[in-house]
Design an enzyme around this catalytic site. Structure first.
Site, PDB file in Angstrom:
ATOM      1  N   ARG A 102       0.878  -1.188   0.000  1.00  0.00           N
ATOM      2  CA  ARG A 102       0.000   0.000   0.000  1.00  0.00           C
ATOM      3  C   ARG A 102       0.902   1.219   0.000  1.00  0.00           C
ATOM      4  O   ARG A 102       1.673   1.429   0.949  1.00  0.00           O
ATOM      5  CB  ARG A 102      -0.900  -0.011   1.237  1.00  0.00           C
ATOM      6  CG  ARG A 102      -1.584   1.323   1.487  1.00  0.00           C
ATOM      7  CD  ARG A 102      -2.722   1.238   2.472  1.00  0.00           C
ATOM      8  NE  ARG A 102      -3.836   0.512   1.889  1.00  0.00           N
ATOM      9  CZ  ARG A 102      -5.068   0.495   2.405  1.00  0.00           C
ATOM     10  NH1 ARG A 102      -5.333   1.155   3.509  1.00  0.00           N
ATOM     11  NH2 ARG A 102      -6.026  -0.178   1.814  1.00  0.00           N
ATOM     12  N   HIS A 129      -7.193   0.770  -6.449  1.00  0.00           N
ATOM     13  CA  HIS A 129      -7.337  -0.154  -5.313  1.00  0.00           C
ATOM     14  C   HIS A 129      -7.946  -1.456  -5.844  1.00  0.00           C
ATOM     15  O   HIS A 129      -9.091  -1.801  -5.548  1.00  0.00           O
ATOM     16  CB  HIS A 129      -8.228   0.488  -4.242  1.00  0.00           C
ATOM     17  CG  HIS A 129      -8.171  -0.185  -2.908  1.00  0.00           C
ATOM     18  ND1 HIS A 129      -7.350  -1.249  -2.626  1.00  0.00           N
ATOM     19  CD2 HIS A 129      -8.856   0.070  -1.751  1.00  0.00           C
ATOM     20  CE1 HIS A 129      -7.518  -1.618  -1.363  1.00  0.00           C
ATOM     21  NE2 HIS A 129      -8.437  -0.834  -0.813  1.00  0.00           N
ATOM     22  N   GLN A 132      -9.740  -4.258  -3.698  1.00  0.00           N
ATOM     23  CA  GLN A 132     -11.072  -3.886  -3.230  1.00  0.00           C
ATOM     24  C   GLN A 132     -12.130  -4.202  -4.293  1.00  0.00           C
ATOM     25  O   GLN A 132     -13.231  -4.657  -3.980  1.00  0.00           O
ATOM     26  CB  GLN A 132     -11.095  -2.395  -2.886  1.00  0.00           C
ATOM     27  CG  GLN A 132     -12.431  -1.916  -2.356  1.00  0.00           C
ATOM     28  CD  GLN A 132     -12.766  -2.477  -0.979  1.00  0.00           C
ATOM     29  OE1 GLN A 132     -11.962  -2.389  -0.064  1.00  0.00           O
ATOM     30  NE2 GLN A 132     -13.942  -3.060  -0.836  1.00  0.00           N
ATOM     31  N   ASP A 230     -17.603   6.607  -1.639  1.00  0.00           N
ATOM     32  CA  ASP A 230     -16.341   6.466  -0.903  1.00  0.00           C
ATOM     33  C   ASP A 230     -16.116   7.786  -0.165  1.00  0.00           C
ATOM     34  O   ASP A 230     -16.810   8.784  -0.418  1.00  0.00           O
ATOM     35  CB  ASP A 230     -15.187   6.172  -1.889  1.00  0.00           C
ATOM     36  CG  ASP A 230     -13.851   5.891  -1.183  1.00  0.00           C
ATOM     37  OD1 ASP A 230     -13.866   5.532   0.025  1.00  0.00           O
ATOM     38  OD2 ASP A 230     -12.790   6.030  -1.832  1.00  0.00           O
ATOM     39  N   CYS A 267     -16.271   0.923   0.274  1.00  0.00           N
ATOM     40  CA  CYS A 267     -15.075   0.129   0.599  1.00  0.00           C
ATOM     41  C   CYS A 267     -14.703   0.233   2.075  1.00  0.00           C
ATOM     42  O   CYS A 267     -13.990  -0.618   2.589  1.00  0.00           O
ATOM     43  CB  CYS A 267     -13.912   0.560  -0.283  1.00  0.00           C
ATOM     44  SG  CYS A 267     -13.311   2.233   0.026  1.00  0.00           S
ATOM     45  N   ARG A 295     -13.120  -9.124   1.005  1.00  0.00           N
ATOM     46  CA  ARG A 295     -11.703  -8.817   0.809  1.00  0.00           C
ATOM     47  C   ARG A 295     -10.875 -10.078   1.068  1.00  0.00           C
ATOM     48  O   ARG A 295      -9.961 -10.407   0.319  1.00  0.00           O
ATOM     49  CB  ARG A 295     -11.242  -7.690   1.762  1.00  0.00           C
ATOM     50  CG  ARG A 295     -11.797  -6.316   1.450  1.00  0.00           C
ATOM     51  CD  ARG A 295     -11.248  -5.755   0.154  1.00  0.00           C
ATOM     52  NE  ARG A 295      -9.796  -5.652   0.165  1.00  0.00           N
ATOM     53  CZ  ARG A 295      -9.104  -4.658   0.724  1.00  0.00           C
ATOM     54  NH1 ARG A 295      -9.728  -3.647   1.297  1.00  0.00           N
ATOM     55  NH2 ARG A 295      -7.780  -4.627   0.666  1.00  0.00           N
TER      56      ARG A 295
HETATM   57  N1  NVA Z   1     -10.223   6.375  -1.293  1.00  0.00           N
HETATM   58  C1  NVA Z   1      -9.857   5.896   0.026  1.00  0.00           C
HETATM   59  C2  NVA Z   1      -9.967   4.412   0.105  1.00  0.00           C
HETATM   60  C3  NVA Z   1      -9.635   3.839   1.442  1.00  0.00           C
HETATM   61  C4  NVA Z   1      -9.677   2.334   1.479  1.00  0.00           C
HETATM   62  C5  NVA Z   1      -8.453   6.345   0.340  1.00  0.00           C
HETATM   63  O1  NVA Z   1      -7.574   6.210  -0.516  1.00  0.00           O
HETATM   64  O2  NVA Z   1      -8.231   6.856   1.438  1.00  0.00           O
HETATM   65  N1   CP Z   2     -11.111  -0.690   2.250  1.00  0.00           N
HETATM   66  C1   CP Z   2      -9.856  -0.707   2.720  1.00  0.00           C
HETATM   67  O1   CP Z   2      -8.895  -0.902   1.998  1.00  0.00           O
HETATM   68  O2   CP Z   2      -9.773  -0.515   4.060  1.00  0.00           O
HETATM   69  P1   CP Z   2      -8.448  -0.224   4.886  1.00  0.00           P
HETATM   70  O3   CP Z   2      -7.983   1.136   4.525  1.00  0.00           O
HETATM   71  O4   CP Z   2      -8.900  -0.317   6.314  1.00  0.00           O
HETATM   72  O5   CP Z   2      -7.429  -1.270   4.553  1.00  0.00           O
END
Ligand code: NVA
Ligand code: CP
Length: 308
Positions: A102, A129, A132, A230, A267, A295
């Site tokens: 990540r 992502h 997801q 989101d 998500c 997931r």
């Molecule tokens: N769009 C959000 C998704 C979190 C899982 C982010 O990148 O913070």
């Molecule tokens: N949806 C998702 O990726 O959640 P986290 O940020 O908690 O990993």
């Protein structure tokens, strides 16, 4: 050896294979033929941003495949001090069966695959992502499978995403849902619409599957099978930017009443009374906790598919 950096890294047929496997692994979670696939093997999980679901779903999933996860955040690995992504990819490949990362820039992942000799999986970047989306498609198939066409019975269904259309989720919905043949509409105000390069990439894929990729300011979810939103402020975005224009795009009971057959997905993490009201996310159309559970199943399937 394959990597999974964007939703387009699986062809439509491969994505369907992974999702069919995800359903099988969900039906037979602990006692399936892959429960020892990763026995005595380690998976590296690098987190440059915070995480709950990704951290735990990958850790639990690898455990269920018989393996072990070692997690490092950017501050506790030497990458935080400037060790190159290429050196890190080369070194971790000597220890681990796969690398889950990540991070911010998509270019970071692209740098790591220059040297990695094991699969690298995007566990969220600023642009995509994709893990997801596999979970979301599994959830769509569970609820709507058979109402559409294609191997999962979801081809030709209609999904509408509302809110920040310029984030990683919107890009991945376009690309991943187009791969599945699901029509996807990104409904976002000017200034929060996806970059053209991502729309084009999704439309290229949609040409193969017959899906439609639409970007619009107009708020209309009538006829939708899936309604999605989101957070309005993603990790790494500038919190001082005025995002008040997104308020019109909130998913609330009034909006969901115009899509009575639709399921609602998010998500997570969610911010109640911002992008979604409690009445929707905690209401009868919501499938967000199945989505979160998926997931685990979808990522196990992805790992099996990449490593078996
Ligand atoms: N769009 C959000 C998704 C979190 C899982 C982010 O990148 O913070
Ligand atoms: N949806 C998702 O990726 O959640 P986290 O940020 O908690 O990993």
């Amino acid at each position: 050896m394959r990597h999974f950096l964007t939703d387009a890294d699986l062809t439509p047929a491969e994505q369907a294979e992974v999702l069919q496997l995800a359903a099988e692994l969900k039906d037979n979670r602990y006692n399936n033929e892959y429960r020892t696939l990763l026995e005595r093997r380690t998976v590296a999980l690098l987190l440059d941003k915070t995480s709950t679901r990704t951290r735990f779903s990958f850790s639990a999933g690898v455990t269920e495949l018989g393996g072990n996860v070692v997690t490092a955040d950017s501050k506790s690995s030497q990458m935080g001090k400037g060790e190159t992504f290429q050196d890190t990819g080369a070194v971790l490949s000597r220890y681990a069966a796969a690398i889950l990362w990540r991070t911010g820039a998509q270019a970071n992942l692209e740098a790591m695959v220059e040297t990695a000799t094991v699969p690298v999986i995007n566990a969220l970047s600023d642009d995509f992502h994709p893990c997801q989306i596999l979970a979301d498609l599994q959830t769509v198939a569970e609820n709507k499978g058979g109402q559409g066409d294609g191997p999962l019975g979801i081809g030709g269904l209609n999904a509408v995403y509302l809110g920040d259309g310029a984030n990683n989720m919107a890009n991945s919905y376009m690309l991943g849902f187009a791969t599945a043949g699901v029509n996807i509409t990104i409904c976002a105000p000017e200034g929060f619409q996806p970059e053209q390069q991502f729309v084009e990439k999704a439309r290229d894929r949609a040409r193969e599957t017959g899906a439609r990729v639409t970007v619009t300011e107009d708020i209309d979810v009538s006829g939708a099978d899936v309604v999605i939103t989101d957070t309005w402020l993603s990790m790494g975005q500038d919190p001082s930017e005025d995002r008040s224009v997104l308020r019109d795009y909130q998913v609330n009971e009034e909006l969901m009443a115009t899509a009575p057959e639709a399921i609602f997905l998010h998500c997570l993490p969610a911010y109640r009374d911002s992008e979604v009201t409690p009445g929707v996310i905690d209401g009868p159309q919501s499938r967000v906790f199945d989505e979160a559970e998926n997931r685990l199943h979808a990522q196990k399937a992805l790992l099996v598919w990449l490593l078996r």
